[in-house]
Motif scaffolding. Structure first.
Motif, PDB file in Angstrom:
ATOM      1  N   TYR B 230       2.835  -4.700  -0.544  1.00  0.00           N
ATOM      2  CA  TYR B 230       2.940  -5.727   0.691  1.00  0.00           C
ATOM      3  C   TYR B 230       2.344  -6.790  -0.829  1.00  0.00           C
ATOM      4  O   TYR B 230       1.279  -7.031  -1.653  1.00  0.00           O
ATOM      5  CB  TYR B 230       1.664  -6.083   1.554  1.00  0.00           C
ATOM      6  CG  TYR B 230       1.560  -7.259   2.744  1.00  0.00           C
ATOM      7  CD1 TYR B 230       2.931  -7.198   3.689  1.00  0.00           C
ATOM      8  CD2 TYR B 230       0.800  -8.098   2.253  1.00  0.00           C
ATOM      9  CE1 TYR B 230       2.897  -8.316   4.307  1.00  0.00           C
ATOM     10  CE2 TYR B 230       1.258  -8.965   3.009  1.00  0.00           C
ATOM     11  CZ  TYR B 230       1.921  -9.321   4.028  1.00  0.00           C
ATOM     12  OH  TYR B 230       1.677 -10.749   4.981  1.00  0.00           O
ATOM     13  N   LEU B 231       3.414  -8.282  -0.995  1.00  0.00           N
ATOM     14  CA  LEU B 231       3.115  -9.137  -1.431  1.00  0.00           C
ATOM     15  C   LEU B 231       2.687  -8.699  -3.163  1.00  0.00           C
ATOM     16  O   LEU B 231       1.810  -9.095  -3.750  1.00  0.00           O
ATOM     17  CB  LEU B 231       1.507 -10.166  -1.311  1.00  0.00           C
ATOM     18  CG  LEU B 231       2.922 -11.437  -0.062  1.00  0.00           C
ATOM     19  CD1 LEU B 231       1.549 -12.220  -0.057  1.00  0.00           C
ATOM     20  CD2 LEU B 231       3.646 -11.845  -1.576  1.00  0.00           C
ATOM     21  N   GLY B 232       3.576  -7.785  -3.488  1.00  0.00           N
ATOM     22  CA  GLY B 232       3.021  -7.643  -4.765  1.00  0.00           C
ATOM     23  C   GLY B 232       2.130  -6.333  -5.341  1.00  0.00           C
ATOM     24  O   GLY B 232       1.641  -6.296  -6.601  1.00  0.00           O
ATOM     25  N   ARG B 233       1.573  -6.154  -4.066  1.00  0.00           N
ATOM     26  CA  ARG B 233       0.169  -5.017  -4.436  1.00  0.00           C
ATOM     27  C   ARG B 233       0.588  -4.086  -3.629  1.00  0.00           C
ATOM     28  O   ARG B 233       1.315  -3.737  -2.700  1.00  0.00           O
ATOM     29  CB  ARG B 233      -0.942  -5.740  -3.990  1.00  0.00           C
ATOM     30  CG  ARG B 233      -0.895  -7.035  -5.396  1.00  0.00           C
ATOM     31  CD  ARG B 233      -3.052  -7.344  -4.784  1.00  0.00           C
ATOM     32  NE  ARG B 233      -2.690  -8.401  -5.905  1.00  0.00           N
ATOM     33  CZ  ARG B 233      -3.498  -9.251  -5.158  1.00  0.00           C
ATOM     34  NH1 ARG B 233      -4.241  -9.640  -3.799  1.00  0.00           N
ATOM     35  NH2 ARG B 233      -4.011 -10.537  -6.070  1.00  0.00           N
ATOM     36  N   ILE B 234       0.281  -2.507  -4.166  1.00  0.00           N
ATOM     37  CA  ILE B 234       0.271  -1.258  -3.702  1.00  0.00           C
ATOM     38  C   ILE B 234      -1.276  -1.607  -2.482  1.00  0.00           C
ATOM     39  O   ILE B 234      -2.484  -2.220  -2.809  1.00  0.00           O
ATOM     40  CB  ILE B 234       0.223  -0.557  -4.435  1.00  0.00           C
ATOM     41  CG1 ILE B 234       1.278  -0.297  -4.953  1.00  0.00           C
ATOM     42  CG2 ILE B 234       0.166   1.577  -3.667  1.00  0.00           C
ATOM     43  CD1 ILE B 234       1.460   1.022  -5.806  1.00  0.00           C
ATOM     44  N   VAL B 235      -1.160  -1.190  -1.119  1.00  0.00           N
ATOM     45  CA  VAL B 235      -2.318  -1.674  -0.488  1.00  0.00           C
ATOM     46  C   VAL B 235      -2.023  -0.268  -0.070  1.00  0.00           C
ATOM     47  O   VAL B 235      -3.465  -0.289   0.281  1.00  0.00           O
ATOM     48  CB  VAL B 235      -1.514  -2.704   0.991  1.00  0.00           C
ATOM     49  CG1 VAL B 235      -1.886  -3.831   0.981  1.00  0.00           C
ATOM     50  CG2 VAL B 235      -0.517  -1.955   1.731  1.00  0.00           C
ATOM     51  N   VAL B 303     -12.228 -12.426  -0.790  1.00  0.00           N
ATOM     52  CA  VAL B 303     -12.245 -11.536  -2.914  1.00  0.00           C
ATOM     53  C   VAL B 303     -11.206 -10.314  -1.745  1.00  0.00           C
ATOM     54  O   VAL B 303     -10.924  -9.809  -1.229  1.00  0.00           O
ATOM     55  CB  VAL B 303     -13.516 -10.552  -2.159  1.00  0.00           C
ATOM     56  CG1 VAL B 303     -13.357  -9.415  -3.127  1.00  0.00           C
ATOM     57  CG2 VAL B 303     -14.852 -11.305  -1.926  1.00  0.00           C
ATOM     58  N   GLN B 304     -10.807 -10.264  -3.331  1.00  0.00           N
ATOM     59  CA  GLN B 304      -9.430  -9.149  -3.549  1.00  0.00           C
ATOM     60  C   GLN B 304      -9.818  -7.942  -3.341  1.00  0.00           C
ATOM     61  O   GLN B 304     -10.632  -7.622  -4.070  1.00  0.00           O
ATOM     62  CB  GLN B 304      -8.185  -9.956  -4.575  1.00  0.00           C
ATOM     63  CG  GLN B 304      -7.871  -8.693  -4.259  1.00  0.00           C
ATOM     64  CD  GLN B 304      -6.654  -8.831  -6.193  1.00  0.00           C
ATOM     65  OE1 GLN B 304      -6.519  -9.113  -6.960  1.00  0.00           O
ATOM     66  NE2 GLN B 304      -5.859  -7.172  -6.598  1.00  0.00           N
ATOM     67  N   PRO B 305      -9.375  -7.015  -2.861  1.00  0.00           N
ATOM     68  CA  PRO B 305      -9.941  -5.491  -2.354  1.00  0.00           C
ATOM     69  C   PRO B 305      -9.262  -5.246  -3.254  1.00  0.00           C
ATOM     70  O   PRO B 305      -8.496  -5.074  -3.844  1.00  0.00           O
ATOM     71  CB  PRO B 305      -9.300  -5.311  -0.345  1.00  0.00           C
ATOM     72  CG  PRO B 305      -8.515  -5.410  -0.394  1.00  0.00           C
ATOM     73  CD  PRO B 305      -8.257  -7.734  -1.794  1.00  0.00           C
ATOM     74  N   GLU B 306     -10.246  -3.922  -3.546  1.00  0.00           N
ATOM     75  CA  GLU B 306      -9.971  -2.770  -5.333  1.00  0.00           C
ATOM     76  C   GLU B 306      -9.216  -2.242  -3.929  1.00  0.00           C
ATOM     77  O   GLU B 306      -9.159  -1.377  -3.249  1.00  0.00           O
ATOM     78  CB  GLU B 306     -11.694  -2.737  -5.579  1.00  0.00           C
ATOM     79  CG  GLU B 306     -11.417  -2.109  -6.814  1.00  0.00           C
ATOM     80  CD  GLU B 306     -13.377  -1.270  -6.604  1.00  0.00           C
ATOM     81  OE1 GLU B 306     -12.749  -0.148  -8.129  1.00  0.00           O
ATOM     82  OE2 GLU B 306     -13.766  -1.816  -6.330  1.00  0.00           O
ATOM     83  N   PHE B 307      -8.486  -1.814  -4.977  1.00  0.00           N
ATOM     84  CA  PHE B 307      -7.543  -0.368  -4.696  1.00  0.00           C
ATOM     85  C   PHE B 307      -7.990   1.022  -5.285  1.00  0.00           C
ATOM     86  O   PHE B 307      -7.963   1.615  -6.466  1.00  0.00           O
ATOM     87  CB  PHE B 307      -6.117  -0.400  -5.188  1.00  0.00           C
ATOM     88  CG  PHE B 307      -5.048   0.558  -5.293  1.00  0.00           C
ATOM     89  CD1 PHE B 307      -4.800   0.469  -4.036  1.00  0.00           C
ATOM     90  CD2 PHE B 307      -4.402   1.540  -6.092  1.00  0.00           C
ATOM     91  CE1 PHE B 307      -3.748   1.249  -3.733  1.00  0.00           C
ATOM     92  CE2 PHE B 307      -3.229   2.498  -5.993  1.00  0.00           C
ATOM     93  CZ  PHE B 307      -2.593   2.280  -5.435  1.00  0.00           C
ATOM     94  N   GLY B 312      -8.621  10.655  -0.125  1.00  0.00           N
ATOM     95  CA  GLY B 312      -8.316  11.540  -1.186  1.00  0.00           C
ATOM     96  C   GLY B 312      -7.298  10.714  -0.611  1.00  0.00           C
ATOM     97  O   GLY B 312      -5.485  11.599  -0.796  1.00  0.00           O
ATOM     98  N   ARG B 313      -6.986   9.801  -0.552  1.00  0.00           N
ATOM     99  CA  ARG B 313      -5.316   8.748  -0.602  1.00  0.00           C
ATOM    100  C   ARG B 313      -5.867   6.924  -1.227  1.00  0.00           C
ATOM    101  O   ARG B 313      -7.489   6.862  -1.727  1.00  0.00           O
ATOM    102  CB  ARG B 313      -4.968   8.382   0.786  1.00  0.00           C
ATOM    103  CG  ARG B 313      -5.423   7.479   1.406  1.00  0.00           C
ATOM    104  CD  ARG B 313      -4.537   7.370   2.701  1.00  0.00           C
ATOM    105  NE  ARG B 313      -5.259   8.220   3.976  1.00  0.00           N
ATOM    106  CZ  ARG B 313      -4.699   7.840   4.771  1.00  0.00           C
ATOM    107  NH1 ARG B 313      -3.991   7.435   5.519  1.00  0.00           N
ATOM    108  NH2 ARG B 313      -4.758   9.099   5.941  1.00  0.00           N
ATOM    109  N   MET B 314      -5.210   6.411  -1.963  1.00  0.00           N
ATOM    110  CA  MET B 314      -5.744   4.832  -2.426  1.00  0.00           C
ATOM    111  C   MET B 314      -5.309   3.993  -1.728  1.00  0.00           C
ATOM    112  O   MET B 314      -4.503   4.430  -0.965  1.00  0.00           O
ATOM    113  CB  MET B 314      -4.928   5.056  -3.359  1.00  0.00           C
ATOM    114  CG  MET B 314      -4.917   5.967  -5.110  1.00  0.00           C
ATOM    115  SD  MET B 314      -6.141   6.258  -5.506  1.00  0.00           S
ATOM    116  CE  MET B 314      -6.448   4.967  -7.090  1.00  0.00           C
ATOM    117  N   ILE B 315      -6.302   3.408  -0.888  1.00  0.00           N
ATOM    118  CA  ILE B 315      -6.321   2.518  -0.421  1.00  0.00           C
ATOM    119  C   ILE B 315      -7.246   0.775  -0.789  1.00  0.00           C
ATOM    120  O   ILE B 315      -7.724   1.025  -1.502  1.00  0.00           O
ATOM    121  CB  ILE B 315      -6.356   2.520   1.364  1.00  0.00           C
ATOM    122  CG1 ILE B 315      -6.575   1.315   2.058  1.00  0.00           C
ATOM    123  CG2 ILE B 315      -8.212   2.647   0.979  1.00  0.00           C
ATOM    124  CD1 ILE B 315      -6.549   1.981   3.597  1.00  0.00           C
ATOM    125  N   ALA B 316      -6.541   0.235  -0.531  1.00  0.00           N
ATOM    126  CA  ALA B 316      -6.817  -1.853  -1.112  1.00  0.00           C
ATOM    127  C   ALA B 316      -7.366  -2.064   0.073  1.00  0.00           C
ATOM    128  O   ALA B 316      -6.041  -2.770   0.874  1.00  0.00           O
ATOM    129  CB  ALA B 316      -6.098  -2.199  -2.082  1.00  0.00           C
TER     130      ALA B 316
END
Lengths: 336, 321
Positions: B230-235, B303-307, B312-316
């Protein structure tokens, strides 16, 4: 239910270097008052040409058949009489909103043009109505957007403007030609929601032309499946998904991956071969070259469009022969 | 242990746009703004998102078709960013691309045989008779016949052209293929043929795919893991099964709920997103999704959330802090 638009045995042919191309080859479709009819088909199946011919916007030559709207034969009207119906009684929205809006006029001007063509109102009244329509289709800040040019709006907003323009005169029939194909899924959901809303509020009938079976399942009451310029199957939406009769419809439904499947399929079903080039086929059932059930008769004689169950029509030899007792379709399908 | 093939680190791609001749202030469109992910050998990673989210830019930048503004792309441990042309050419043999539009990606003045054999000539792999044999072999692999080699692209249908595009990508025996919306221009009945072909080829040649698409159903079908942009980042990024059955990020949830299902009896809760995707030239502060998010909190706006890894999954997303 009363029928609104009756297309009867319509034939629209194009003429090119390669000769005659029957883009629409004997299509009969009825849209009833207040319903949403889905027209499903792949490229070249004749779904758009059917709609354009009904609107008298097609470049093709009408070789036969009739289009009746509220009992009036549209094909025999003069151009001027047709203009009174087009945009007022029947409106149309297209796939690509950017190419259907004029880039040098503000969206307000374009909506006002539609209003003032059909209604005897002044400029300020028309503008008021344009703002009202923009609000109706869910555009934020309609008083400002009305003065914007199309390039300043996003794809979803442009499609809303197109719908606002189409709804300007409260048409009784809205023809939507792939209205959400160019849009993202979240925007598609918004637009479909809006169309459903408008249909309920204004009792507008919608002819929804699409290739997306998901859109059909979600919006339509009845469905016509087209292939090679002909309607091959017609029924209400529940039936077509639960009990498809034509091998093409069955193949289409099986070949789309869905988000619902819980068990993982490893391979998708696929219909062999390619979508036929319009005009390349002349004999028998046009789907026969790609059909896994094709028989000798399918290649030589065209099957008739028959009611196989109440309200469910099918154009296929399998069922015709089954009815005559010459073939056991159930067994055939199971053994395949 | 899964072996990584491609690793993307702190990857950014900005496009600059000058406002006008006199105004020298350069503004940037942040097409891709900080990606970190790994593609493992033999897997299919699906990359989904709406138009303008940067998924195609990511695919192109991995192959160095458009060099990134910042960051590293490691292919088997080698950094491709800033590599000299000679080395790049050597590595590129192993990475190929299949494009979306089978009409625009084939030169109309070349025969299909010439199109497929061009990579063989450029890399001086085969010529003459040997080349023709290889072309026939490739055509056969993608389900076309050897007589097709003498024909021009306009004589083919969309599905067949996409097969030609795939044959061209396979010519150099690549290990890694970036497929950028390879089926979205095709008719429904042809889509499934091409999707099946991709799967067959993967099995046969042990390929790794980055499969970019906006159609979630197709991505779900073909991928092993899926990344949502979403908008240039993996969410959100994770195993296909868990991601589709229990999406965690509010955007993934909304995206999945927006897909119309081809079954009139399934009624589902739809999360309707308001408004449009904000412009990438002026993305919102904090979490870029906060302007449309139904669960937006104060912290999301600044604050931009960290990825990072959650269950068990990656999330921002700040919801999972």
């Amino acid at each position: 239910m009363e029928s609104l638009l009756e297309i009867n045995n319509l034939k629209t042919y194009f003429y090119s270097e390669n000769g005659e191309v029957p883009a629409v080859d004997g299509v009969s479709i009825t849209v009833k008052k207040g319903e949403t009819l889905g027209i499903v088909g792949e490229s070249g199946s004749g779904k758009s040409v059917t709609a354009l011919t009904a609107m008298r916007l097609s470049q093709g030559k009408v070789m036969g058949g009739s289009v009746k709207f509220k009992g009036i034969d549209l094909l025999s009207l003069s151009d001027e009489e047709m203009r009174k119906i087009r945009g007022k009684e029947i409106a149309m929205i297209f796939q690509e909103p950017m190419t259907s809006l004029n880039p040098v006029f503000t969206v307000g001007n374009q909506i006002m043009e539609a209003i003032q063509t059909h209604m005897d109102v002044g400029k300020s009244k028309a503008k008021e109505r344009a703002v009202e329509l923009l609000a109706l289709v869910g555009i934020p800040r309609p008083e400002q957007i009305v003065n914007e040019y199309p390039h300043r709006l996003s794809g979803g907003m442009r499609q809303r403007v197109m719908i606002a323009m189409a709804m300007a005169c409260n048409p009784s029939l809205l023809i939507a030609d792939e209205p959400t194909t160019a849009l993202d899924v979240t925007i598609q959901a918004q637009i479909l929601d809006l169309m459903r809303d408008l249909k309920e509020k204004h009792n507008t009938a919608i002819m929804m032309i699409t290739h997306d079976l998901g859109v059909v399942a979600e919006t339509c009451d009845r469905v016509c499946v087209m292939y090679g310029g002909k309607v091959v199957e017609e029924s209400d939406v529940q039936e077509i998904f639960k009990n498809p009769k034509h091998p093409y419809t069955q193949g289409l439904l099986k070949s789309v991956p869905t988000l619902i499947d819980s068990e993982q399929q490893t391979r998708l079903y696929s219909i062999e071969g390619n979508v036929p080039i319009p005009g390349s086929l002349r004999e028998g059932c046009y789907f026969a070259p790609r059909c896994e059930f094709a028989m000798e008769i399918c290649r030589t004689k065209a099957p008739a469009f028959k009611e196989v169950e109440p309200g469910h029509f099918n154009r296929c030899w399998l069922h015709e022969l089954d009815e005559r007792g010459e073939l056991d379709v159930k067994q055939l399908v199971e053994s395949n | 242990m899964k072996q990584s093939l491609v690793e993307i680190k702190n990857f950014k791609k900005y496009y600059s746009s000058k406002r006008s001749f006199l105004n020298r202030n350069v503004s940037y469109v942040k097409a891709v703004d900080g990606l970190n992910f790994t593609i493992y050998k033999g897997e299919t990673l699906g990359l989904v998102g709406e138009s303008g989210c940067g998924k195609s830019t990511t695919g192109r930048a991995i192959l160095q078709l458009q060099p990134p503004t910042e960051g590293e792309v490691l292919y088997e441990g080698e950094n491709l960013v800033g590599m000299n042309t000679k080395d790049l050419r050597r590595v590129r043999k192993e990475m190929q691309m299949v494009f979306q539009d089978p009409y625009a990606s084939l030169d109309p003045r070349m025969t299909v045989g010439e199109i497929i054999s061009e990579p063989l000539e450029i890399h001086k792999i085969a010529s003459g008779k040997e080349k023709n044999i290889r072309v026939d072999e490739l055509l056969d692999t993608v389900g076309l016949s050897s007589y097709h080699a003498k024909r021009y692209p306009h004589e083919f249908s969309g599905g067949q052209r996409q097969r030609v595009g795939i044959a061209r990508a396979l010519a150099l025996n690549p290990k890694f293929i970036v497929a950028d919306e390879p089926v979205s221009a095709l008719d429904v009945s042809i889509q499934s043929q091409i999707v099946n072909l991709f799967q067959d080829l993967q099995e046969r040649f042990d390929l790794t795919y980055l499969f970019i698409a906006h159609d979630l159903s197709v991505v779900k079908h073909i991928s092993d893991r899926v990344a949502v942009m979403y908008l240039g980042r993996i969410v959100e990024m994770g195993d296909k099964k868990t991601l589709f059955s229990q999406p965690m990020h509010p955007y993934t949830q909304a995206l999945l709920s927006a897909v119309p299902l081809p079954n009139p009896n399934v009624k589902k809760e739809r999360i309707m997103l308001r408004g449009d995707v904000p412009s990438p030239s002026n993305p919102p502060n904090g979490c870029t999704f906060h302007t449309r998010c139904s669960q937006c909190m104060e912290i999301c706006k600044t604050v931009q959330p960290e990825f990072k890894e959650v269950d068990g999954r990656m999330i921002a997303c700040h919801l999972y802090n």
